[in-house]
Design an enzyme around this catalytic site. Structure first.
Site, PDB file in Angstrom:
ATOM      1  N   ASP B  77       0.822  -1.221   0.000  1.00  7.60           N
ATOM      2  CA  ASP B  77       0.000   0.000   0.000  1.00  7.60           C
ATOM      3  C   ASP B  77       0.853   1.267   0.000  1.00  7.60           C
ATOM      4  OD1 ASP B  77       0.769  -0.779   2.554  1.00  7.60           O
ATOM      5  OD2 ASP B  77      -0.941   0.204   3.521  1.00  7.60           O
ATOM      6  N   HIS B 141       7.809  -0.393  12.390  1.00  7.37           N
ATOM      7  CA  HIS B 141       6.585  -0.821  11.713  1.00  7.37           C
ATOM      8  C   HIS B 141       6.692  -2.328  11.524  1.00  7.37           C
ATOM      9  CE1 HIS B 141       3.002  -0.534   9.442  1.00  7.37           C
ATOM     10  NE2 HIS B 141       3.528  -0.624   8.248  1.00  7.37           N
ATOM     11  N   ASP B 163       3.680   4.862   8.027  1.00 11.84           N
ATOM     12  CA  ASP B 163       3.108   3.932   8.999  1.00 11.84           C
ATOM     13  C   ASP B 163       4.111   3.772  10.132  1.00 11.84           C
ATOM     14  OD1 ASP B 163       0.983   3.573   7.326  1.00 11.84           O
ATOM     15  OD2 ASP B 163       1.545   1.568   6.658  1.00 11.84           O
ATOM     16  N   ASP B 195      -0.162   8.673  10.656  1.00  7.50           N
ATOM     17  CA  ASP B 195      -0.858   7.391  10.513  1.00  7.50           C
ATOM     18  C   ASP B 195      -2.063   7.291  11.469  1.00  7.50           C
ATOM     19  OD1 ASP B 195      -1.488   4.678  10.341  1.00  7.50           O
ATOM     20  OD2 ASP B 195       0.420   3.960  11.165  1.00  7.50           O
ATOM     21  N   SER B 233       6.236  -9.892   4.257  1.00  7.84           N
ATOM     22  CA  SER B 233       7.072  -8.707   4.465  1.00  7.84           C
ATOM     23  C   SER B 233       7.466  -8.500   5.924  1.00  7.84           C
ATOM     24  CB  SER B 233       6.335  -7.464   3.963  1.00  7.84           C
ATOM     25  OG  SER B 233       5.121  -7.312   4.670  1.00  7.84           O
ATOM     26  N   HIS B 364       0.295 -12.440  17.354  1.00 12.39           N
ATOM     27  CA  HIS B 364       0.384 -11.323  16.412  1.00 12.39           C
ATOM     28  C   HIS B 364       0.320  -9.994  17.160  1.00 12.39           C
ATOM     29  CE1 HIS B 364       0.062  -9.087  12.708  1.00 12.39           C
ATOM     30  NE2 HIS B 364      -1.028  -8.493  13.135  1.00 12.39           N
ATOM     31  N   SER B 366       0.122  -5.636  16.072  1.00 10.93           N
ATOM     32  CA  SER B 366      -0.080  -4.709  14.961  1.00 10.93           C
ATOM     33  C   SER B 366       1.199  -3.915  14.689  1.00 10.93           C
ATOM     34  CB  SER B 366      -1.226  -3.766  15.300  1.00 10.93           C
ATOM     35  OG  SER B 366      -1.274  -2.693  14.384  1.00 10.93           O
ATOM     36  N   HIS B 368       0.886  -0.685  13.784  1.00 12.54           N
ATOM     37  CA  HIS B 368       0.449   0.714  13.824  1.00 12.54           C
ATOM     38  C   HIS B 368       0.267   1.213  15.253  1.00 12.54           C
ATOM     39  CE1 HIS B 368      -0.350   0.788   9.470  1.00 12.54           C
ATOM     40  NE2 HIS B 368      -0.725  -0.470   9.641  1.00 12.54           N
TER      41      HIS B 368
END
Lengths: 555, 555
Positions: B77, B141, B163, B195, B233, B364, B366, B368
């Site tokens: 993105d 990030h 981000d 962000d 990624s 997991h 995030s 952000h």
């Protein structure tokens, strides 16, 4: 000769490996009862489908055995298939007052109310259907009047929880009848079928009452209009909105077809308490100051045609969202609806409203039992055999694991599939075979006339569109009389792709000429020549594969 | 005459009112720089579309001004639209080593690597592009080598966070450069673009390192093979999987095209540390005992064609999920992917694997910033003006509210839309107009050749299918020479609906005869007669509205 002892058959026709479409068959010799008769909503790949209902081939084959359909509560995934099923097999229906009120509504819409035998029961009641004695046990769920079933069969007692949670402080003051589950457990329960929806969640589901507290907090600070969207069937939630509105001196208006329907049924049957004069017509909203208004509406799942979405996009005839409005989405997105819900939230914010939703405040609780509640149910009922129901495979599997963690042995737990025949005697149980089961797709008036081939075509058309090629040839010598004409839809902007379309016509013409030179006249060969040539050309030019429909006319 | 002082223009071409497709234009007189060049994935209603890129009409109109594209990190993105944009406007690209490594890979796939000017920078570097001096600031990030930008312009400094999150214990040991943000804040920052993705979440995003701890716990108890699916990624995540595997004496194999690509790039550029001999070929899996294997794979979003989905459905050439396997989905479903993720989890359980995913364990985090991190960033940078970016409208609006809560005045915050021109001088800012912006749909090789009409047709076709009606008429007198022939696709099972199709032919014939009796010969009129008659007939019989394509041939 000693009388052969028969076994009980439990055959789930829906609700396993899926959320929705709940339906379970109980069969003993010549008697069948059906628990619930629900629909599910189409998966993404079921393009154009309205609803999905269970395949009831097995019931139709054993029509004369079916003694009745027993309902646990009035949600669509438990009653939604009734109009379709009753159309084929008209048997008596048993359910609590609100459940049957909602069924009646549904049957009226399908113009079949007069022909159906509806029997109201209440928690504590027992009925007899053939060899089955069925007791209705009060439970808690996100709709009033939900019941679990204790089904007494010749081989033993089976408990089907239906959808449930354990709410110690329910809105109607009537708690799930834990005493009765305990009593039955003590007497001995042969098998338990229990709701697996929330088995992945640790701890307890919060009481419905906590949402009321959040409403009071939010209402106490609100200065403008309040619009609350929730599930129409969540009558207790609606009661709590009414209570908060009453406390802060606001009138109530109702919007959205299903919300109006359910509120009317609930008022008629005494499930909603609205002080006189408090309910106003949505047409009269502008007679009251903004801070005296609460609108209860559908659309909490972001459904594009729902009242809330129409308010947000200025397409609602009666009202529009205005700056200063406070909108509460008292719901949680059903999996798959996350993006439509996000869309309506964005629209509401863009209109200048303030929006409160689940990730921002405790404006929703689930209607299903979490792990600790499930453990309580298992521990009270102490079944010999366990069949997890109402869940995708992962839920059923984890519910089995939960039962094992409580000491049940693996062999007594049956993670089954729709259609499986689970045969149970007093001391043994096993999956002995399968009956026909599956999804029947309803599209408009068509029930089952859309299947895999039609869906595959819809998918193909939806991704790359189509190209129709028409050629008229001579009956006498097969020479081309007119065409090839090419028409496309859903493929490219034709105006900006004239070269491409012209090229397509050329390659088709060449292909047909080659056929003519080789005296090929069979239509099938001509068609496949058109198809293959065009397919290759279009893929090379666009990397797309539209559906190609060659049509040959003969004059 | 005093020299007129120009204003800085900030023009977002993507990333506002949406998640994805990030692209922001900074313009000062004759100089333009572009920050990021991302794509987004199609919305549900964009049937058949592969990816969506920003409309760059404005850049093409001002081609000679554009001095370069500056990238903040290597996610799709932020870099995904480069091949399409560079195809129209070839300018130098600036980014960190890993970012450009991923860009290179992408350009190679599009066979355009040789023509592009790629310039590697590192955190701390400053470059000059026209009137802009750009400083790269280390940030954190979910991909290594992410940077924020401090853009020094003639009217003042602008910070674009890209981000980011604030990770105090990052995997590579290099923390986000909070000191530099603080320094810049002290010197004075004119505007902040930040962000907004996680602005709805309270508190702090957990450190990436916590996931590593979960891996260690899980790995320490695992007895069979371990398969971990994650975003290709997320190189730090992959490093942590490798670390845990190393600790418990397991080899690593890699599966999935993008995973293999990224791992190769990351190894080449030094972003992944894999002890010698630890990386094995996926073909050699069976040379090792199950408890010495970890497979890292794509498919954590349940993508049907991904390696994990293929393993789960026995379509993967190299391996299959077997009972005893432990599968970890180290990810969170991106909104819209909830159901595909659930589907793959169910499949994995059905294969007998144990599956661990976000709702069951902390596998997991995030990438952000949550609310408290955003507050820290705002408080350090202390900008005069604030433009929330990277978010749907609700996120931007709530980010604005967060800034207000920190004392910023409403007038200095700009909740803008893609295409808006935000003009900023030393002491004032306002939205002064708009440029062309929007979604360009990419379908196969077509860039922009699918638009609303094509999509509307695809939707129509996907819901109810189509019916083609062909009639051949005489050139001379307009009489019917052949047909009407009717062909349908995606509508009903033709074999089971012969009556319906026969009825359709009859009503069309009647309509044409009526036209003939009334001497109507205009094709348009004939076509609309066919269409309307058939539409009415089919709706009455089926309550469906397939697309109807009347075709008239003349001989």
């Amino acid at each position: 000769m000693p009388k052969k002892i028969s076994k009980l058959k439990i055959i789930p026709l829906g609700g396993l490996n899926e959320i929705g479409k709940n339906m379970t068959v109980f069969e003993y010799r010549d008697d069948i009862i059906v628990v619930d008769c629900g629909l599910s909503f189409p998966e993404d790949e079921m393009l154009g489908i309205d609803v999905v209902i269970p395949d009831i081939t097995y019931l139709l084959k054993n029509k004369e055995k079916v003694k009745g359909i027993v309902l646990t509560h009035g949600h669509e995934d438990h009653i939604g298939a009734l109009p379709y099923v009753l159309n084929k097999i008209n048997v008596p229906i048993y359910g609590t007052k609100l459940t049957l009120g909602l069924v009646e509504n549904k049957l009226k819409e399908h113009r079949m109310i007069n022909s159906i035998n509806l029997n109201v029961v209440k928690p504590g009641d027992k009925i007899t259907l053939g060899k089955f004695n069925i007791e209705f046990i009060k439970t808690s769920h996100s709709i009033p009047d939900a019941v679990s079933l204790a089904i007494d069969t010749p081989v033993g007692k089976v408990i089907h929880t239906g959808d449930f949670k354990i709410d110690f402080t329910p809105i109607d003051g009537e708690m799930i009848n834990l005493h009765r589950f305990a009593e039955l457990g003590k007497e001995g329960v042969l098998a338990l079928l229990a709701d697996s929806t929330n088995v992945e969640r640790t701890g307890y589901t919060m009481s419905e009452r906590t949402v009321g507290e959040t409403f009071e907090n939010i209402f106490s600070n609100a200065k403008g209009r309040i619009i609350v969207a929730t599930f129409a069937s969540n009558v207790h939630r609606i009661q709590q909105i009414i209570n908060a509105a009453y406390r802060f001196n606001r009138k109530i208006a109702v919007s959205g077809r299903s919300m109006v329907n359910v509120v009317n049924v609930a008022i008629d049957l005494g499930y909603l308490n609205i002080p006189t004069g408090m309910l106003i017509d949505i047409n009269d909203l502008n007679r009251y100051p903004d801070n005296e208004i609460v609108v209860i509406t559908t659309g909490s799942q972001g459904e594009p045609m729902s009242a809330l979405s129409r308010m947000a996009s200025s397409e609602h005839k009666k009202m529009e969202i205005l700056p200063g409005d406070l909108v509460i989405l008292s719901s949680s997105p059903i999996p798959g609806n996350e993006k439509t819900v996000a869309k309506v939230i964005n629209l509401l914010f863009e209109k200048g409203a303030n929006v409160i939703y689940e990730s921002l405040a405790d404006v929703h609780v689930s209607g299903h039992a979490c792990q600790e509640e499930l453990k309580l149910m298992h521990s009270l009922v102490k079944p010999k055999f366990f069949i997890p129901v109402h869940g995708e495979y992962r839920h059923l599997r984890q519910h089995a694991t939960l039962a094992e963690s409580l000491g049940m042995s693996k062999e007594n737990i049956f993670v089954a599939e729709n259609g499986n025949i689970i045969e149970i005697s007093k001391d043994s149980a096993s999956i002995t075979g399968s009956v026909v089961s599956g999804n029947i797709l309803v599209d408009g008036l068509g029930v089952g006339d859309v299947g895999n081939i039609v869906l595959r075509d819809r998918k193909h058309l939806s991704e790359d569109g189509l190209m129709v090629v028409v050629v008229t040839i001579s009956k006498e010598d097969g020479s081309i009389m007119a065409g090839p004409d090419i028409i496309s839809r859903g493929f490219v902007y034709v105006r900006e792709s004239e070269d491409l379309m012209e090229g397509a016509r050329s390659v088709v013409k060449e292909a047909l000429q080659k056929c003519e030179e080789n005296s090929i006249k069979e239509w099938a060969t001509l068609k496949s020549a058109i198809k293959e040539t065009l397919k290759g050309y279009l893929y090379q030019k666009t990397k797309r594969r539209p559906m190609i429909l060659p049509i040959i006319m003969e004059v």
